[in-house]
Structure formats: C-alpha cells, structure tokens
Scaffold this active site. Sequence first.
Site, short mmCIF file in Angstrom:
data_model
loop_
_atom_site.label_atom_id
_atom_site.label_comp_id
_atom_site.label_asym_id
_atom_site.label_seq_id
_atom_site.Cartn_x
_atom_site.Cartn_y
_atom_site.Cartn_z
N LYS A 51 0.83 -1.21 0.00
CA LYS A 51 0.00 0.00 0.00
C LYS A 51 0.87 1.26 0.00
O LYS A 51 0.56 2.25 -0.67
CB LYS A 51 -0.95 -0.03 1.21
CG LYS A 51 -2.02 -1.10 1.07
CD LYS A 51 -2.79 -1.43 2.34
CE LYS A 51 -3.69 -2.66 2.08
NZ LYS A 51 -4.51 -3.08 3.21
N GLN A 95 -5.18 -2.07 9.22
CA GLN A 95 -4.98 -3.38 8.60
C GLN A 95 -5.59 -4.47 9.49
O GLN A 95 -5.36 -4.50 10.69
CB GLN A 95 -3.48 -3.62 8.39
CG GLN A 95 -3.14 -4.88 7.62
CD GLN A 95 -3.66 -4.89 6.19
OE1 GLN A 95 -3.74 -3.85 5.54
NE2 GLN A 95 -4.01 -6.06 5.70
N ASP A 118 -11.49 1.85 3.15
CA ASP A 118 -11.76 0.42 2.97
C ASP A 118 -13.23 0.16 2.62
O ASP A 118 -13.57 -0.93 2.14
CB ASP A 118 -11.48 -0.33 4.29
CG ASP A 118 -10.11 -0.99 4.32
OD1 ASP A 118 -9.63 -1.39 3.25
OD2 ASP A 118 -9.55 -1.13 5.42
N1 GUN Z 1 -6.98 -7.54 5.55
C1 GUN Z 1 -7.20 -8.29 4.43
N2 GUN Z 1 -7.75 -7.55 3.47
C2 GUN Z 1 -7.90 -6.30 3.97
C3 GUN Z 1 -8.41 -5.09 3.43
O1 GUN Z 1 -8.89 -5.00 2.29
N3 GUN Z 1 -8.37 -4.02 4.26
C4 GUN Z 1 -7.88 -4.09 5.53
N4 GUN Z 1 -7.91 -3.00 6.27
N5 GUN Z 1 -7.40 -5.19 6.06
C5 GUN Z 1 -7.40 -6.30 5.28
#
Ligand code: GUN
Length: 284
Positions: A51, A95, A118
């Site tokens: 990211k 996350q 998200d």
């Molecule tokens: N963990 C696995 N996929 C995601 C996601 O798309 N966003 C977040 N914040 N955590 C994750």
Amino acid sequence: MIISGKELSAKLKAEMAEQVATFPARYGRVPHLVVILVGDDPGSVSYVKGKAKASEEVGIRNTTIRRPDTISEEELLGMIAELNADDGVDGILVQLPLPKHIDEDKVIAAIDKSKDVDGFHPLNVAALWQKQPCTLPCTPKGIIKMLKSAGVVLQGSEAVVIGRSNIVGLPVSKLLLDENATVTMTHSRTKNLGEVTRRADILVVAIGRPKFVTADMVKDGAVVIDVGVNRDPETGKLCGDVDFAAIEPKASVITPVPGGVGPMTICCLMENTIECFLHRVKQA
Ligand code: GUN
C-alpha cells in the site's frame, strides 16, 4: 485468457498519478492516507508495504503507523479519534486482522465514514446495500473492474460466489447483483458445492483454502476469479483458492495468484483515497 491484475493496475495507477499531479496547484496539497498496522503478522506487513509503494507511485502521501500487538483497544481508538479530527488526513486504514483483545467492529465503526477508504464502516456497508453513493470495498471493486476490462458480460450471467466474508464474499455478491447477474452465495457448509459451482458462468472464490476449487467443479468456458492468497502446503509457494494449472485450460478467463486480484485491491484503495480527498476538499 489470463487477466493480469498487475498490468491493469499499473495502467490505472499511471492515470491516477497524472490526476494527482494536478492537485497541488488546484487544491494546495495531495491526498494523505494513514495506514495503521498492529503487530507483525508477515502477511499484513507485506500488504501494508504494498500500500505504501502504490501510494508513492500514484503521488499519494502515505503515513504508516506501526504499533506492537500489546496496544490496548483504548489506545487504538484514541489514535483513530486524533486522525479523524486531523484535517490533513483524507483516508484511514486499519490493517486487519487485529489481535483478539481488540474488537474489530468497534475499531472499524470508530473511523470517520468520510475517511473510510476500505468501505468497511457500517454506514458505508448500509449505503452499498441500499444502492446509495458510498465508498466501495477495494477487493470487490477491483474484481468488477477486472471482469469489465476483460469484456465479460455480467448481465444475465450465472455468478457463483464461494465465501461470505464482510470483506469479499458479501459485497462482491451485491456488486454482481447490481450488474444484473444472477448470484448464488455459497460457503464451506453448502451441500453439493460442485453441483452449484458447475452452473457458474462466473465463479468468484474467496474461501481462503489452498487449491480448494478443483477442475471438476468448473464448467467449460467459465470465468474464474481467484481471491485466495495462501501458501501451498507442498511447495511453500504463494497459491490461490483454485487449482490454477488444472483449471486454466478449461476457463475462458482466469486470474492468477499472485498478480491477479491482489494488485487490483491496492489500486482501488488508491482510487478510494483520491475519492475521499476530493469529497473533502470540495466540501471545505
Ligand atoms: N486484511 C485483508 N484484506 C484487507 C483489506 O482489504 N483491508 C484491511 N484494512 N485489512 C485487510
């Protein structure tokens, strides 16, 4: 045909970079994404790095905050409250998964809806299911973009989704329904799963089990979207939820792992961050 999420996301990121380059002159700054990583799960560490790298490519400012898994829920909620109040922050991503002593739902609901890149906040989820304007969750959004880029006809198609998570299975089912597909939602306890999946024109697999979908479960000419990120227990290599080698010759379109859905998820996170930024600067 193999859809390269890597190539499609590179093209989309290049377009976003051009757009973001115009922001300082227009709005006085670039979008700012804050990513919070709790603990040191290797998968999460790698996603968070991805990211940050994508942010750099697009010209988005990225702040990654790392905290040990001993952080209290109260401390984490306090950090989110500060970021919510900070006008210089456009997107907040925590996350997942979080350590067991922290209530994930509470943390997600604490993020300001307008900074929820998200699309996990209950108000964004409600808006999605009511077909109101909202931030779409990144993985489902990326999947629809991939299908459209490959020219797959969604209207009237039989779509079968395996997995019913809040992050992928449920929202991708809704987005396919909004594209006028006929959607069947299945999961680990579905009876005669193979019978159901063999009907699918489009099969989306997000169950989190290595090579769970075998060739006999897939109709000739089907479109197969593999959301899984697993370690192959035999080779230790990254693999998806579908047996790619066996299914690729049968499928009309398939996504690889790695290089398929994963890069598109990150690409859509960049897009969501830009959308949240534009929303905020235009309101100011
Ligand atoms: N963990 C696995 N996929 C995601 C996601 O798309 N966003 C977040 N914040 N955590 C994750």
